[in-house]
Scaffold this motif. Structure first.
Motif, PDB file in Angstrom:
ATOM      1  N   TRP A 108      22.334 -44.904 -28.112  1.00 59.63           N
ATOM      2  CA  TRP A 108      21.339 -43.909 -27.991  1.00 59.63           C
ATOM      3  C   TRP A 108      20.564 -43.724 -26.649  1.00 59.63           C
ATOM      4  O   TRP A 108      20.507 -44.471 -25.702  1.00 59.63           O
ATOM      5  CB  TRP A 108      19.760 -45.132 -28.778  1.00 59.63           C
ATOM      6  N   CYS A 109      20.073 -42.210 -26.189  1.00 60.68           N
ATOM      7  CA  CYS A 109      19.806 -42.284 -24.582  1.00 60.68           C
ATOM      8  C   CYS A 109      18.327 -41.233 -24.957  1.00 60.68           C
ATOM      9  O   CYS A 109      18.673 -40.928 -23.806  1.00 60.68           O
ATOM     10  CB  CYS A 109      20.890 -40.941 -24.184  1.00 60.68           C
ATOM     11  N   TYR A 110      18.129 -40.575 -25.972  1.00 59.12           N
ATOM     12  CA  TYR A 110      16.651 -39.712 -26.214  1.00 59.12           C
ATOM     13  C   TYR A 110      15.278 -40.342 -25.643  1.00 59.12           C
ATOM     14  O   TYR A 110      15.572 -42.074 -25.415  1.00 59.12           O
ATOM     15  CB  TYR A 110      16.500 -39.827 -27.523  1.00 59.12           C
ATOM     16  N   THR A 111      14.943 -39.741 -24.163  1.00 54.28           N
ATOM     17  CA  THR A 111      13.766 -39.772 -23.497  1.00 54.28           C
ATOM     18  C   THR A 111      13.252 -39.122 -24.822  1.00 54.28           C
ATOM     19  O   THR A 111      12.850 -37.532 -24.616  1.00 54.28           O
ATOM     20  CB  THR A 111      13.086 -39.988 -22.287  1.00 54.28           C
ATOM     21  N   GLU A 112      10.983 -39.201 -24.271  1.00 52.97           N
ATOM     22  CA  GLU A 112      10.165 -38.259 -25.263  1.00 52.97           C
ATOM     23  C   GLU A 112      10.770 -37.293 -23.596  1.00 52.97           C
ATOM     24  O   GLU A 112      10.275 -35.764 -24.509  1.00 52.97           O
ATOM     25  CB  GLU A 112       8.766 -39.030 -24.723  1.00 52.97           C
ATOM     26  N   GLU A 113      11.215 -37.047 -22.391  1.00 50.75           N
ATOM     27  CA  GLU A 113      11.023 -35.677 -21.741  1.00 50.75           C
ATOM     28  C   GLU A 113      12.803 -35.335 -22.365  1.00 50.75           C
ATOM     29  O   GLU A 113      12.018 -33.631 -21.816  1.00 50.75           O
ATOM     30  CB  GLU A 113      11.218 -35.510 -20.446  1.00 50.75           C
ATOM     31  N   ASP A 114      12.960 -35.446 -23.470  1.00 52.75           N
ATOM     32  CA  ASP A 114      14.293 -35.015 -24.120  1.00 52.75           C
ATOM     33  C   ASP A 114      13.165 -33.320 -24.936  1.00 52.75           C
ATOM     34  O   ASP A 114      14.420 -33.142 -26.112  1.00 52.75           O
ATOM     35  CB  ASP A 114      15.378 -35.152 -24.235  1.00 52.75           C
ATOM     36  N   PHE A 115      12.188 -33.358 -25.690  1.00 57.06           N
ATOM     37  CA  PHE A 115      11.433 -33.189 -26.888  1.00 57.06           C
ATOM     38  C   PHE A 115      10.580 -32.332 -26.245  1.00 57.06           C
ATOM     39  O   PHE A 115       9.957 -32.955 -25.832  1.00 57.06           O
ATOM     40  CB  PHE A 115      11.393 -34.170 -27.720  1.00 57.06           C
ATOM     41  N   THR A 116      10.346 -31.380 -26.401  1.00 54.14           N
ATOM     42  CA  THR A 116       9.544 -29.961 -26.065  1.00 54.14           C
ATOM     43  C   THR A 116       8.062 -29.696 -27.060  1.00 54.14           C
ATOM     44  O   THR A 116       6.980 -29.163 -26.865  1.00 54.14           O
ATOM     45  CB  THR A 116       9.744 -28.886 -25.760  1.00 54.14           C
ATOM     46  N   ALA A 117       8.081 -30.335 -28.222  1.00 52.03           N
ATOM     47  CA  ALA A 117       7.340 -30.221 -29.437  1.00 52.03           C
ATOM     48  C   ALA A 117       7.496 -31.366 -29.964  1.00 52.03           C
ATOM     49  O   ALA A 117       7.853 -31.635 -30.239  1.00 52.03           O
ATOM     50  CB  ALA A 117       8.188 -29.288 -30.982  1.00 52.03           C
ATOM     51  N   TRP A 118       6.128 -31.518 -30.663  1.00 54.60           N
ATOM     52  CA  TRP A 118       5.352 -33.006 -30.635  1.00 54.60           C
ATOM     53  C   TRP A 118       4.265 -32.674 -32.028  1.00 54.60           C
ATOM     54  O   TRP A 118       3.422 -31.805 -32.202  1.00 54.60           O
ATOM     55  CB  TRP A 118       5.020 -33.248 -29.648  1.00 54.60           C
ATOM     56  N   GLY A 119       4.760 -33.485 -33.434  1.00 55.45           N
ATOM     57  CA  GLY A 119       3.071 -33.750 -33.935  1.00 55.45           C
ATOM     58  C   GLY A 119       2.063 -34.358 -33.169  1.00 55.45           C
ATOM     59  O   GLY A 119       2.535 -34.156 -32.132  1.00 55.45           O
ATOM     60  N   GLN A 120       1.228 -34.895 -33.969  1.00 52.79           N
ATOM     61  CA  GLN A 120      -0.153 -35.005 -34.525  1.00 52.79           C
ATOM     62  C   GLN A 120       0.240 -36.591 -34.505  1.00 52.79           C
ATOM     63  O   GLN A 120      -0.815 -38.120 -33.250  1.00 52.79           O
ATOM     64  CB  GLN A 120      -1.574 -35.506 -34.735  1.00 52.79           C
ATOM     65  N   GLY A 121       1.405 -37.355 -35.207  1.00 54.96           N
ATOM     66  CA  GLY A 121       1.676 -38.847 -35.012  1.00 54.96           C
ATOM     67  C   GLY A 121       0.641 -39.200 -36.066  1.00 54.96           C
ATOM     68  O   GLY A 121      -0.117 -38.852 -36.908  1.00 54.96           O
ATOM     69  N   THR A 122       1.516 -40.218 -37.138  1.00 52.06           N
ATOM     70  CA  THR A 122       0.959 -40.969 -37.845  1.00 52.06           C
ATOM     71  C   THR A 122       0.793 -42.660 -37.792  1.00 52.06           C
ATOM     72  O   THR A 122       2.190 -43.025 -37.801  1.00 52.06           O
ATOM     73  CB  THR A 122       1.946 -40.502 -39.719  1.00 52.06           C
ATOM     74  N   GLN A 123      -0.189 -43.084 -38.369  1.00 53.52           N
ATOM     75  CA  GLN A 123       0.000 -44.863 -38.118  1.00 53.52           C
ATOM     76  C   GLN A 123       0.572 -46.080 -39.631  1.00 53.52           C
ATOM     77  O   GLN A 123       0.423 -45.384 -40.031  1.00 53.52           O
ATOM     78  CB  GLN A 123      -1.042 -44.930 -38.223  1.00 53.52           C
ATOM     79  N   VAL A 124       1.682 -46.723 -38.268  1.00 56.26           N
ATOM     80  CA  VAL A 124       1.705 -47.222 -38.896  1.00 56.26           C
ATOM     81  C   VAL A 124       1.419 -48.965 -38.661  1.00 56.26           C
ATOM     82  O   VAL A 124       1.870 -49.126 -37.621  1.00 56.26           O
ATOM     83  CB  VAL A 124       3.669 -47.039 -38.728  1.00 56.26           C
TER      84      VAL A 124
END
Length: 128
Positions: A108-124
């Motif tokens: 695993w090497c992904y960080t949040e900086e590697d992604f440009t489109a995001w949703g609003q989230g869902t709580q777990v």
């Protein structure tokens, strides 16, 4: 542009399961990698799964064997099946997408900086 909408978050007991969904719309053909991240209060956002356009998946050790990412291209939907949930899995979970996958070489090497489109989230929330 791509729009991402997550659903499926809930409160469960430890050992339980949940399946999160992320419905995507917009310019999906350019998004060659999609992933799931989570963020607990007071902590940094961390990745939990990613899948590229070839269906190759990758996970960090913290969730490997418990979480499974998949996608249904016909429904433009990304999923995260979470089994054997633990209290430390409690977090807001986000769907993400990007045109450029990263070559992680099996670790695993992904960080949040590697992604440009995001949703609003869902709580777990997982209780012990």
């Amino acid at each position: 542009q791509v729009q991402l909408v997550e659903s499926g978050g809930d409160s469960v007991q430890a050992g339980g399961s949940l399946r999160l969904s992320c419905t995507a719309s917009g310019d999906l053909y350019s998004m060659l990698v999609m992933g799931w991240f989570r963020q607990a209060p007071g902590k940094e956002r961390e990745g939990v799964a990613a899948i590229d356009s070839d269906g190759e998946t990758i996970y960090p050790d913290s969730v490997k064997g418990r979480f499974t990412i998949s996608k249904d291209n016909a429904k433009n939907t990304l999923y995260l099946q979470m089994n054997n949930l633990k209290p430390e899995d409690t977090a807001m979970h986000y769907c993400a997408a990007d045109p450029s996958p990263v070559e992680c070489d099996g670790t695993w090497c992904y960080t949040e900086e590697d992604f440009t489109a995001w949703g609003q989230g869902t709580q777990v929330a997982v209780s012990s």
